[in-house]
Motif scaffolding. Structure first.
Motif, PDB file in Angstrom:
ATOM      1  N   LEU A 179       0.808  -1.222   0.000  1.00  0.00           N
ATOM      2  CA  LEU A 179       0.000   0.000   0.000  1.00  0.00           C
ATOM      3  C   LEU A 179       0.840   1.271   0.000  1.00  0.00           C
ATOM      4  O   LEU A 179       0.511   2.242  -0.674  1.00  0.00           O
ATOM      5  CB  LEU A 179      -0.921   0.019   1.224  1.00  0.00           C
ATOM      6  N   ASN A 180       1.939   1.286   0.769  1.00  0.00           N
ATOM      7  CA  ASN A 180       2.594   2.574   1.011  1.00  0.00           C
ATOM      8  C   ASN A 180       3.909   2.782   0.281  1.00  0.00           C
ATOM      9  O   ASN A 180       4.533   3.836   0.431  1.00  0.00           O
ATOM     10  CB  ASN A 180       2.797   2.786   2.523  1.00  0.00           C
ATOM     11  N   ASN A 181       4.361   1.835  -0.534  1.00  0.00           N
ATOM     12  CA  ASN A 181       5.656   1.998  -1.191  1.00  0.00           C
ATOM     13  C   ASN A 181       5.761   3.279  -2.027  1.00  0.00           C
ATOM     14  O   ASN A 181       6.794   3.961  -1.987  1.00  0.00           O
ATOM     15  CB  ASN A 181       5.976   0.779  -2.061  1.00  0.00           C
ATOM     16  N   PRO A 182       4.719   3.655  -2.803  1.00  0.00           N
ATOM     17  CA  PRO A 182       4.836   4.906  -3.562  1.00  0.00           C
ATOM     18  C   PRO A 182       5.098   6.128  -2.675  1.00  0.00           C
ATOM     19  O   PRO A 182       5.885   7.006  -3.039  1.00  0.00           O
ATOM     20  CB  PRO A 182       3.473   5.011  -4.259  1.00  0.00           C
ATOM     21  N   LEU A 183       4.464   6.183  -1.505  1.00  0.00           N
ATOM     22  CA  LEU A 183       4.699   7.306  -0.599  1.00  0.00           C
ATOM     23  C   LEU A 183       6.092   7.249   0.001  1.00  0.00           C
ATOM     24  O   LEU A 183       6.694   8.280   0.314  1.00  0.00           O
ATOM     25  CB  LEU A 183       3.658   7.313   0.518  1.00  0.00           C
ATOM     26  N   ASP A 184       6.638   6.043   0.138  1.00  0.00           N
ATOM     27  CA  ASP A 184       7.989   5.893   0.657  1.00  0.00           C
ATOM     28  C   ASP A 184       9.013   6.407  -0.344  1.00  0.00           C
ATOM     29  O   ASP A 184      10.014   7.033   0.024  1.00  0.00           O
ATOM     30  CB  ASP A 184       8.252   4.420   0.989  1.00  0.00           C
ATOM     31  N   VAL A 185       8.762   6.144  -1.643  1.00  0.00           N
ATOM     32  CA  VAL A 185       9.645   6.671  -2.684  1.00  0.00           C
ATOM     33  C   VAL A 185       9.638   8.200  -2.652  1.00  0.00           C
ATOM     34  O   VAL A 185      10.687   8.841  -2.692  1.00  0.00           O
ATOM     35  CB  VAL A 185       9.212   6.166  -4.082  1.00  0.00           C
ATOM     36  N   VAL A 186       8.442   8.780  -2.559  1.00  0.00           N
ATOM     37  CA  VAL A 186       8.314  10.236  -2.487  1.00  0.00           C
ATOM     38  C   VAL A 186       9.049  10.781  -1.269  1.00  0.00           C
ATOM     39  O   VAL A 186       9.797  11.756  -1.357  1.00  0.00           O
ATOM     40  CB  VAL A 186       6.832  10.653  -2.443  1.00  0.00           C
ATOM     41  N   LYS A 187       8.859  10.157  -0.124  1.00  0.00           N
ATOM     42  CA  LYS A 187       9.507  10.597   1.109  1.00  0.00           C
ATOM     43  C   LYS A 187      11.028  10.592   0.958  1.00  0.00           C
ATOM     44  O   LYS A 187      11.713  11.534   1.365  1.00  0.00           O
ATOM     45  CB  LYS A 187       9.097   9.690   2.267  1.00  0.00           C
ATOM     46  N   SER A 188      11.574   9.527   0.368  1.00  0.00           N
ATOM     47  CA  SER A 188      13.020   9.446   0.174  1.00  0.00           C
ATOM     48  C   SER A 188      13.515  10.558  -0.739  1.00  0.00           C
ATOM     49  O   SER A 188      14.561  11.169  -0.483  1.00  0.00           O
ATOM     50  CB  SER A 188      13.403   8.077  -0.407  1.00  0.00           C
ATOM     51  N   ARG A 189      12.768  10.841  -1.800  1.00  0.00           N
ATOM     52  CA  ARG A 189      13.180  11.894  -2.735  1.00  0.00           C
ATOM     53  C   ARG A 189      13.124  13.271  -2.061  1.00  0.00           C
ATOM     54  O   ARG A 189      14.022  14.093  -2.226  1.00  0.00           O
ATOM     55  CB  ARG A 189      12.269  11.889  -3.967  1.00  0.00           C
ATOM     56  N   VAL A 198       5.243   4.626 -13.812  1.00  0.00           N
ATOM     57  CA  VAL A 198       4.570   4.217 -12.582  1.00  0.00           C
ATOM     58  C   VAL A 198       5.391   3.175 -11.821  1.00  0.00           C
ATOM     59  O   VAL A 198       5.397   3.149 -10.588  1.00  0.00           O
ATOM     60  CB  VAL A 198       3.165   3.661 -12.895  1.00  0.00           C
ATOM     61  N   ALA A 199       6.120   2.327 -12.548  1.00  0.00           N
ATOM     62  CA  ALA A 199       6.911   1.276 -11.894  1.00  0.00           C
ATOM     63  C   ALA A 199       7.952   1.849 -10.941  1.00  0.00           C
ATOM     64  O   ALA A 199       8.334   1.185  -9.969  1.00  0.00           O
ATOM     65  CB  ALA A 199       7.589   0.399 -12.945  1.00  0.00           C
ATOM     66  N   THR A 200       8.399   3.078 -11.203  1.00  0.00           N
ATOM     67  CA  THR A 200       9.392   3.706 -10.339  1.00  0.00           C
ATOM     68  C   THR A 200       8.861   3.882  -8.918  1.00  0.00           C
ATOM     69  O   THR A 200       9.628   3.896  -7.955  1.00  0.00           O
ATOM     70  CB  THR A 200       9.810   5.080 -10.918  1.00  0.00           C
ATOM     71  N   LEU A 201       7.558   4.033  -8.788  1.00  0.00           N
ATOM     72  CA  LEU A 201       6.959   4.204  -7.465  1.00  0.00           C
ATOM     73  C   LEU A 201       7.060   2.939  -6.624  1.00  0.00           C
ATOM     74  O   LEU A 201       6.772   2.968  -5.421  1.00  0.00           O
ATOM     75  CB  LEU A 201       5.486   4.608  -7.606  1.00  0.00           C
ATOM     76  N   TYR A 202       7.473   1.850  -7.264  1.00  0.00           N
ATOM     77  CA  TYR A 202       7.681   0.607  -6.513  1.00  0.00           C
ATOM     78  C   TYR A 202       9.152   0.198  -6.493  1.00  0.00           C
ATOM     79  O   TYR A 202       9.473  -0.959  -6.192  1.00  0.00           O
ATOM     80  CB  TYR A 202       6.787  -0.505  -7.060  1.00  0.00           C
ATOM     81  N   ARG A 203      10.033   1.159  -6.727  1.00  0.00           N
ATOM     82  CA  ARG A 203      11.460   0.887  -6.560  1.00  0.00           C
ATOM     83  C   ARG A 203      11.756   0.593  -5.095  1.00  0.00           C
ATOM     84  O   ARG A 203      11.215   1.228  -4.202  1.00  0.00           O
ATOM     85  CB  ARG A 203      12.299   2.067  -7.023  1.00  0.00           C
TER      86      ARG A 203
END
Length: 292
Positions: free
Chosen positions: A216-226, A254-259
């Motif tokens: 559920l939260n991986n995309p928000l984690d990518v944003v947070k890291s950036r 979109v796949a980048t949001l699940y890096r």
């Protein structure tokens, strides 16, 4: 019929959560380093094994624990807050809505509330950790204290709260999924008759909870890291969560949001199981030995 367990006082909840959190981070931190690097990278992504090999070969094994001081310092209050706040919100919402027992929606609501509370505490520590894990800062920060000092001096004290909104979203979503899934899985598993069966049920429920929360939260984690990786050099590209999600998806796919997802789910899936097992074990020990 077995008697219902007596609720733990807040200070025992805090202690049990602290022990659980420190145990989890000591076991799983290298995966967090790999995850963060994948999320910060805008180039071709590497697999987990390849990432481990590259880091060890080029930077040394100790790099897998670079920046661990910041999360260790906050891990005890962070994890303690997660579980203690969840217990407190559960009691509050049960009273508020006149419920006699925990339901699935209540488990989700208490998890979300606990996640927001947790996020408010950890943002500065997360920011320092992200900066330390970023390979671009290898020669810029020589330790956690040095990183903290330079960030405050060069960017101002408020810079420590960069990414607050994204962190709140990340933790609210993860905790809601985590505690909500735990409730559902425990309800479906056979009733434990022994301590070993109880430990197994807790590990299974915690692992499923950690995995679903991560999905559920991986995309928000990518944003947070950036957002937290920005150190004031060049234009600031990422700020608020939703616009950043759109920018990353549009420019990188979109796949980048699940890096970093595999490394993260390997950490927070089994890690979620470790958390729950240790928390319940310590809670039971305290209940047995220090409560009537």
């Amino acid at each position: 019929m077995a008697a219902q367990q007596q609720p733990l006082p807040f200070h025992f909840q805090f202690l049990a959560g602290a022990v659980a959190g420190v145990t989890e981070i000591l076991c799983m931190y290298p995966l967090d380093v790999v995850k963060t690097r994948a999320q910060l990278s805008t180039g071709a992504s590497q697999g987990i094994i390849e990432s481990f090999r590259t880091i060890i070969k080029k930077e040394g094994p100790a790099t897998l624990y670079r920046g661990i001081a910041a999360p260790i310092l906050v891990e005890a209050p962070k994890r303690a807050t997660k579980f203690a706040a969840n217990e407190q919100y559960t009691a509050l919402y049960k009273k508020m809505f006149g419920l006699e027992k925990v339901t699935q929606p209540l488990a989700v609501a208490t998890g979300v509330s606990a996640g927001v509370t947790e996020a408010l505490l950890i943002v500065p520590f997360e920011l320092v950790k992200i900066r330390m894990q970023d390979p671009r800062n290898a020669s810029k920060y020589f330790g956690t204290t040095d990183a903290l000092t330079k960030i405050v001096k060069q960017e101002g004290p408020l810079a420590l709260y960069n990414g607050l909104e994204a962190t709140m979203w990340r933790h609210a979503i993860w905790n809601g999924g985590y505690f909500g899934t735990i409730f559902m899985i425990k309800d479906k598993l056979p009733k434990a008759e022994t301590k070993n069966e109880q430990l197994l049920n807790n590990f299974v429920a915690g692992t499923f909870g950690g995995t679903f929360g991560t999905i559920l939260n991986n995309p928000l984690d990518v944003v947070k890291s950036r957002v937290q990786g920005y150190s004031g050099e060049g234009p600031k590209k990422y700020n608020w969560a939703v616009p950043s999600l759109v920018t990353i998806a549009k420019e990188e796919g979109v796949a980048t949001l699940y890096r970093g997802f595999t490394a993260k789910v390997l950490r927070l899936g089994p890690g979620g199981g470790v958390l729950l097992v240790v928390f319940e074990s310590v809670s039971n020990f305290l209940r047995k030995n220090f409560m009537d």
